[in-house]
Design an enzyme around this catalytic site. Structure first.
Site, short mmCIF file in Angstrom:
data_model
loop_
_atom_site.label_atom_id
_atom_site.label_comp_id
_atom_site.label_asym_id
_atom_site.label_seq_id
_atom_site.Cartn_x
_atom_site.Cartn_y
_atom_site.Cartn_z
CG HIS A 36 5.76 -0.81 2.74
ND1 HIS A 36 4.59 -1.15 2.57
CD2 HIS A 36 6.25 -0.82 1.45
CE1 HIS A 36 4.27 -1.65 1.26
NE2 HIS A 36 5.69 -1.05 0.61
CG ASP A 84 0.04 -2.14 1.11
OD1 ASP A 84 1.27 -2.33 2.01
OD2 ASP A 84 -0.90 -2.79 0.91
#
Length: 433
Positions: free
Chosen positions: A406, A410
């Site tokens: 992450h 995203d």
């Protein structure tokens, strides 16, 4: 004259190797070409063959001790043949260590065959002890200055530490020692909660397996991966009914004309490569404070071995057809299982595929092969009733699990990549054109 058994160099990147397992004991007969030990490096593990006929005169490097390539780890010769202490000491020492070790010997040291071990120096940093033994002693809270080494020139080995641990467990502590022991156990417990919570006698009666070779590397890398990246997993199912039909039709032709047996994994690899070319952010690595986005695709394919997991790399996989990918996947898997895979073939991947479908697993959470930004987990195909419009049909569904970093991207772009893989698998003719 005794023949030296040396630590082989398993690849250009190999800096240290260890004996994962000795198949022979000192004094056992050996035949040239016979497997006498398993050798492990940071990446791979392989068999070590005897370089000559005779008996294993001496094991100079015990199991689990790391030494550089070229180090003598044992001797093979004729029954009764003697191996001098100088040679034996050189065998167990790392390059550049022998002169210092010889200088540390007292002038009245026992001659070859003498039984007096070298006295341990007063300072811990000066004591000759194998890296594995030092870590074991530190974990157990032992003072290495109080351990008598039985290795070459008084070197403390793993077995010496195990013996000291066993003695400490069986010897009642005095009132003064009890407090120190309590502090020591608290210290050990703080680093290993499982041992601290274990009932009395639990550890003593458990089988203790040293973590070495591939297992040690995997343990370190997996822990580092989870600690050094922000991992999240997305899942979905791809309808591979048409893909299975295409694979079945193509497989017979490919077998006859190209001697290649096409599998579903080959098509998945192709779908991943095409999707990575469209979604380059997933084909990246987080290194330092920068995200490195790659134009090429070096595809890692996880291969399960009896002793651990390895990930051979197909370099420039984006340049290959399904047939080419199939050849590379099978060749690398065969080399890995036969122990012929060099460490250079296990480095440089930009994305990894791991498949647990053969074990009946559906969804799972793959752990990133850092510094890569993504890894795709493949589950088992299951036939499921699915509505297509108003019609209920039997369809073959493939579970896919994508773990991504992450820090690099995203959820939305990761989901777009996973959806691209799904779309490619559900329109399989795109994979062969």
């Amino acid at each position: 004259m005794a023949v030296e058994v040396v630590m082989p160099k398993l690849g250009m990147a190999m800096k240290e190797g260890s004996v994962s397992l000795w198949h022979k004991k000192e004094g056992d007969p050996v035949t040239k070409g016979e497997i006498i030990a398993n050798i492990g490096s940071e990446k791979i593990e392989t068999d070590l063959e005897a370089p000559a006929d005779g008996v294993l005169l001496k094991i100079a490097v015990p199991e689990g001790e790391g030494v550089p390539p070229g180090t003598i780890i044992g001797y093979i010769g004729q029954p009764g043949e003697q191996v001098g202490t100088a040679a034996a000491g050189a065998a167990g020492a790392k390059p550049g260590e022998n002169a210092a070790a010889d200088a540390a010997l007292p002038s009245d040291a026992a001659p070859a065959g003498g039984s007096a071990p070298a006295e341990a120096p007063a300072h811990g940093r000066d004591i000759k002890i194998s890296p594995v033994a030092r870590k074991m002693a530190e974990a157990a809270g032992l003072d290495i200055a109080k351990i008598t080494g039985t290795g070459p020139q008084g070197r403390i080995t793993k077995e010496d530490v195990e013996h000291a641990i066993a003695n400490a467990a069986s010897t009642p502590a005095s009132a003064g020692e009890a407090a120190a022991s309590s502090d020591s156990q608290a210290s050990v417990g703080s680093t290993n909660p499982a041992l601290a919570a274990a009932p009395s006698g639990f550890v003593e009666h458990a089988e203790q397996i040293p973590v070495a070779g591939i297992r040690k590397v995997i343990a370190a890398r997996m822990l580092d991966s989870l600690q050094q990246s922000a991992q999240l997993t997305l899942t979905l199912r791809a309808d591979v009914t048409d893909l299975l039909a295409l694979q079945k039709r193509m497989s017979e032709t490919a077998q006859k004309q190209h001697e290649v047996k096409l599998t579903v994994t080959d098509f998945i690899a192709r779908a991943v490569v095409l999707s990575l070319k469209r979604h380059k952010q997933m084909n990246s690595a987080y290194i330092g404070d920068r995200i490195h986005v790659f134009d090429h695709v070096h595809l890692g394919i996880a291969v399960a071995l009896d002793k651990g997991l390895v990930v051979p790399v197909i370099r420039h996989a984006d340049q290959y057809s399904v047939l080419d990918l199939s050849r590379h996947i099978k060749a690398l898997a065969q080399q890995a299982r036969s122990g012929q895979l060099g460490s250079d073939a296990l480095q440089g991947s930009t994305f990894t595929i791991t498949n647990l479908g053969a074990y009946g697993i559906d969804y799972f959470t793959p752990i990133l092969n850092t510094p890569e930004a993504g890894i795709l987990g493949v589950g088992a195909v299951t036939d499921t009733p699915v509505y297509r419009g108003d019609e209920l049909q039997r369809r073959s569904l493939l579970p896919l699990s994508l773990t991504f970093d992450h820090r690099v991207l995203d959820g939305a772009p990761a989901a777009e990549f996973l959806r691209a893989v799904k779309d490619a698998l559900e329109d399989p003719y795109r994979l062969v054109l």
